[in-house]
Scaffold this active site. Structure first.
Site, short mmCIF file in Angstrom:
data_model
loop_
_atom_site.label_atom_id
_atom_site.label_comp_id
_atom_site.label_asym_id
_atom_site.label_seq_id
_atom_site.Cartn_x
_atom_site.Cartn_y
_atom_site.Cartn_z
N LYS A 169 -19.83 -13.62 -107.63
CA LYS A 169 -18.73 -14.55 -107.91
C LYS A 169 -17.66 -14.50 -106.82
O LYS A 169 -16.98 -15.49 -106.55
CB LYS A 169 -18.13 -14.31 -109.29
CG LYS A 169 -17.45 -12.97 -109.48
CD LYS A 169 -15.94 -13.01 -109.33
CE LYS A 169 -15.39 -11.63 -109.10
NZ LYS A 169 -13.95 -11.53 -109.18
N THR A 198 -12.13 -16.55 -111.10
CA THR A 198 -12.00 -16.35 -109.64
C THR A 198 -11.89 -17.68 -108.89
O THR A 198 -11.13 -17.79 -107.94
CB THR A 198 -13.22 -15.55 -109.13
OG1 THR A 198 -13.13 -14.23 -109.65
CG2 THR A 198 -13.26 -15.47 -107.61
#
Length: 336
Positions: free
Chosen positions: A194, A251
């Site tokens: 990620k 994120t």
């Protein structure tokens, strides 16, 4: 109810400090270990970490030291929160002080350069402990929000479910809700990849490409992660959970994310050197994009977004050209 226990947290950056607060709020006795005496001193005398979480008061049951042996004395959990690429060297120095019952907990989201090992594998490599003594905590956990005690969820992963449950109890607070899983590999991959996708989305945001691009990159990024996970024996359901989708969305959508911010600066036309100079804390994806790509190649998995990020970050490819090439790849069915 049994006492949650004693925890040593290695790393006094923003996430190490914030997680130390969580453990203390859950009833643990917490010792933070840091390299710099002045940070430990500030924590002990002012109850704050002025460098990383200014203005946040730490609970009375959190103290700091620069002595690893002292931190680990009687510890039920040793929580590791150092930059991924420094773990092996640091842990080799700390390992002699580990007690036989201590569970090692990784909060790190990266893949080691050169070996392409996940952090749990590096821990096992250095300490030779059994899998029931290695756990991972991951999820959409931006440190500043957790330090402000805003609601968040996470997953606690260990091959031994009873150990995961003990750790779950040690960090469960009214604002931090941990769930347990046994898929350590899937959780770690979700956390490492990620950061790379966060860089890609940041680059796209810096270029002003819009929300359709962001939605597409997040979704196709998750597809890349899942492909690699399947090849490595992870449970595909992990990637639709907090360790996968949850962490990825946080994120890719938050200005608090270091990887997203780093990518945004690159997308706006800053050079790698300028972006590194403007970034105070470690953006894990910058180094991990190379080791994630290495991991993908070792497993014969196609990861075009990851490859594109490596080309932009490390090979100087223009983001405009990179996007054009990504969009002109040959068409294929979605589920492949």
């Amino acid at each position: 109810m049994t006492h949650p226990g004693k925890a040593a947290v290695f790393g006094t950056g923003s996430w190490g400090t914030a997680f130390g607060m969580v453990l203390a709020d859950a009833g643990c006795e917490v010792t933070l270990w840091g390299r710099r005496p002045e940070v430990a001193e500030a924590i002990n005398t002012t109850r704050t970490n002025p460098d990383y979480l200014p203005g946040i008061e730490l609970p009375a049951s959190v103290r700091a030291t620069t002595d690893a042996a002292e931190a680990l004395r009687g510890a039920d959990f040793a929580v590791l929160v150092v930059p991924s690429q420094t773990l092996r060297e640091n842990l080799a120095a700390w390992a002699p002080h580990l007690e036989p019952q201590t569970v090692l907990v990784s909060l790190m989201k990266g893949v080691e350069l050169g070996t392409a090992k996940l952090m749990s594998e590096v821990i096992a490599d250095v300490t030779k402990v059994s899998p029931d003594r290695v756990a991972v905590i991951t999820g959409p956990n931006l440190a500043k929000e957790i330090a402000e005690r805003r609601p968040a969820a996470a997953v606690v992963a260990c091959e031994d479910e009873s150990v995961a449950q003990r750790l779950q109890a040690a960090c469960h607070t009214p604002y931090f809700r941990p769930y347990t899983v046994t898929d350590v590999v899937g959780c770690e991959l979700g956390g490492a990849v990620k950061n790379v996708i966060g860089l890609a989305v940041g680059i796209a945001d810096g270029m002003g490409l819009g929300d359709n691009t962001k939605g597409s990159l997040i979704t196709r990024g998750l597809a890349e992660t899942t492909r690699l996970g399947l090849a490595m024996g992870a449970d595909p359901l992990t990637f639709s959970g907090l360790a996968g989708l949850g962490d990825l969305v946080a994120t890719c959508s938050s200005p608090l994310s270091r990887n997203h911010t780093f990518g945004t600066n690159l997308g706006r036309g800053m050079t790698l050197e300028q972006t590194v100079a403007a970034t105070k804390q470690t953006a894990e994806g910058v180094k991990s994009c190379e080791s994630v790509l290495d991991l993908a190649r070792r497993h014969g998995v196609d990861m075009p977004i990851t490859e594109t990020v490596v080309e932009i970050v490390h090979e100087g490819k223009s983001p405009v050209l990179a996007v054009k090439e990504l969009m002109s790849r040959s068409p294929k069915p979605e589920r492949r």
